[in-house]
Scaffold this active site. Structure first.
Site, PDB file in Angstrom:
ATOM      1  N   ARG A   1      27.600  11.563  28.006  1.00 14.17           N
ATOM      2  CA  ARG A   1      28.915  11.520  27.370  1.00 14.17           C
ATOM      3  C   ARG A   1      28.891  12.222  26.017  1.00 14.17           C
ATOM      4  O   ARG A   1      27.996  11.989  25.190  1.00 14.17           O
ATOM      5  CB  ARG A   1      29.319  10.054  27.188  1.00 14.17           C
ATOM      6  CG  ARG A   1      30.587   9.825  26.383  1.00 14.17           C
ATOM      7  CD  ARG A   1      31.824  10.272  27.126  1.00 14.17           C
ATOM      8  NE  ARG A   1      33.034   9.779  26.460  1.00 14.17           N
ATOM      9  CZ  ARG A   1      34.252  10.202  26.750  1.00 14.17           C
ATOM     10  NH1 ARG A   1      34.439  11.118  27.693  1.00 14.17           N
ATOM     11  NH2 ARG A   1      35.300   9.704  26.116  1.00 14.17           N
TER      12      ARG A   1
ATOM     13  N   GLU B   1      11.764 -22.856  39.297  1.00 12.13           N
ATOM     14  CA  GLU B   1      13.171 -22.467  39.382  1.00 12.13           C
ATOM     15  C   GLU B   1      13.591 -21.644  38.169  1.00 12.13           C
ATOM     16  O   GLU B   1      14.274 -20.622  38.293  1.00 12.13           O
ATOM     17  CB  GLU B   1      14.062 -23.703  39.480  1.00 12.13           C
ATOM     18  CG  GLU B   1      15.548 -23.353  39.504  1.00 12.13           C
ATOM     19  CD  GLU B   1      16.461 -24.556  39.396  1.00 12.13           C
ATOM     20  OE1 GLU B   1      17.642 -24.422  39.723  1.00 12.13           O
ATOM     21  OE2 GLU B   1      15.993 -25.627  38.970  1.00 12.13           O
TER      22      GLU B   1
ATOM     23  N   GLN C   1      22.926   7.602  15.605  1.00 10.09           N
ATOM     24  CA  GLN C   1      21.970   6.562  15.249  1.00 10.09           C
ATOM     25  C   GLN C   1      22.465   5.165  15.615  1.00 10.09           C
ATOM     26  O   GLN C   1      21.673   4.314  16.043  1.00 10.09           O
ATOM     27  CB  GLN C   1      21.659   6.626  13.754  1.00 10.09           C
ATOM     28  CG  GLN C   1      20.540   5.680  13.327  1.00 10.09           C
ATOM     29  CD  GLN C   1      20.288   5.738  11.830  1.00 10.09           C
ATOM     30  OE1 GLN C   1      21.092   5.247  11.047  1.00 10.09           O
ATOM     31  NE2 GLN C   1      19.174   6.351  11.435  1.00 10.09           N
TER      32      GLN C   1
END
Length: 378
Positions: free
Chosen positions: A265, A239, A276
């Protein structure tokens, strides 16, 4: 471990399918009633027709017959593609318990359901029993050849779309809290079963389930009566890796989206991906994801090698780290995208909402830390 060429091609094919079917917010809205559903029957049907559901489940019961590594490939790729099939992970988790402990009829039913795009669910938690499942109170009273169930379960994922619930009940209260627990396979259509949605910040995913004089035959027992605790503990490793693989895909999708955004952008006369501060944050996120991916697939390969019962610590580590990485990556993506990350049209805000629950379900990450610490410190 390194994926084979066929496994890499499988991941690419699932990703291409996801982009084609659910690549935009508008497409996802169209198959989820405007984002209100977390499981899309049409998408599940298409995946079933392609033979991708139940890929790791035994072929003799209707599954794909591949390994758990292949299953993790599908889970990661489908999560990365934002396919609205969240209940599949719950059903796959339930199937692991049925395959190990269930009757032949239960195995055939559950595996064929999952492979056919129909879902299953697990009903463990109660209002006073979440992380401490030994506190379960839902009563299962033996009455001749039947069991009669009375009580409540809560936070049950996919109960509203499942055909059966794997229900943890208390058959005997005379021993310790971990004794006297019985797992039962209960059809959701059984008279006396009432499923009510719990409203959350996501689409409809979790539910309260009420049992009032619910009667099921003794053949509904999964495994040994009053022996459910051992059965549950042996299924937790798989799981946690299921959750880990899905979280990997979610993290990768957030990273994909923010890389695409900062590459286009512009601010101050240059793409923001050239700054950076942005580049280093993305480098850190990519490194975290890749390290977690290696760990998850190594654990999956060990399951395929028959070492499932020896992976308690590793599966807890994977669940802890992958769910935290998915949450952090989604939050970082919103921050780097600014206002657009907060806007619904870009989809990243939805990834934040989806990333908040996995550190809680499947055993909270606080519990995972306790498991890891106990294995190291006693």
């Amino acid at each position: 471990m390194r994926l084979s060429r066929e496994q890499r091609e499988f991941a690419d094919t699932v990703h291409a399918f996801s982009l084609r079917e659910c690549g935009t917010v508008a497409q996802r809205d169209a198959v989820t009633e405007g984002g209100r559903l977390s499981n899309s029957p049409p998408i599940l049907a298409k995946l079933a027709a392609l033979g991708w559901l139940g890929v790791s489940l035994p072929a003799e019961y209707g599954g794909g017959g591949a390994g758990f590594v292949d299953e993790c490939v599908f889970l990661e790729a489908s999560s990365r593609g934002l396919l609205p099939i969240t209940g599949y992970g719950s059903g796959l988790t339930a199937a692991q318990t049925y395959l190990r402990w269930g009757s032949e009829e239960q195995k055939k039913t559950v595996v064929s359901n999952l492979a056919g795009g129909r879902l299953e669910a697990i009903a463990l938690s109660e209002p006073e029993a979440g992380s401490d499942l030994g506190g379960v109170r839902l009563r299962a009273t033996r009455d001749g050849d039947d069991y009669v169930l009375d009580g409540q379960k809560t936070w049950i994922s996919a109960a509203h779309v499942a055909e059966h619930l794997l229900v943890l009940t208390r058959e005997d209260a005379t021993g310790t809290k971990h004794q006297g627990l019985t797992l039962l396979m209960v059809p959701t259509s059984t008279p006396g079963v009432e499923i009510r949605p719990i409203e959350t910040m996501e689409a409809h995913t979790v539910n309260d389930v009420f049992f009032t004089d619910v009667r099921v035959p003794a053949s509904a027992v999964v495994g040994n009566p009053r022996g459910a605790w051992k059965q549950l503990m042996r299924g937790l490793g798989v799981e946690r890796l299921i959750i880990s693989a899905m979280s990997l895909g979610a993290a990768q999708r957030s990273l994909d989206d923010v890389i695409d955004y900062v590459g286009r952008r512009e601010q101050f006369g240059r793409r923001i991906g050239g700054f950076q501060a942005i580049r280093h944050r993305i480098a850190d996120l990519a490194t975290d994801i890749e390290c977690a991916r290696s760990f998850v697939y190594d654990a999956a390969a060990r399951i395929d090698a028959g070492e499932e019962d020896d992976l308690a610590r590793e599966s807890s580590m994977a669940k802890l780290r992958c769910t935290e990485i998915a949450k952090n990556t989604a939050l970082e993506a919103v921050q780097m995208m600014g206002g657009y990350g907060y806007a619904r049209e870009y989809g990243v805000e939805a990834q934040v909402r989806r990333a908040l629950a996995p550190p809680i379900y499947g055993g909270t990450n606080e519990i995972q830390r306790e498991i890891i610490a106990k294995s190291l410190l006693g």
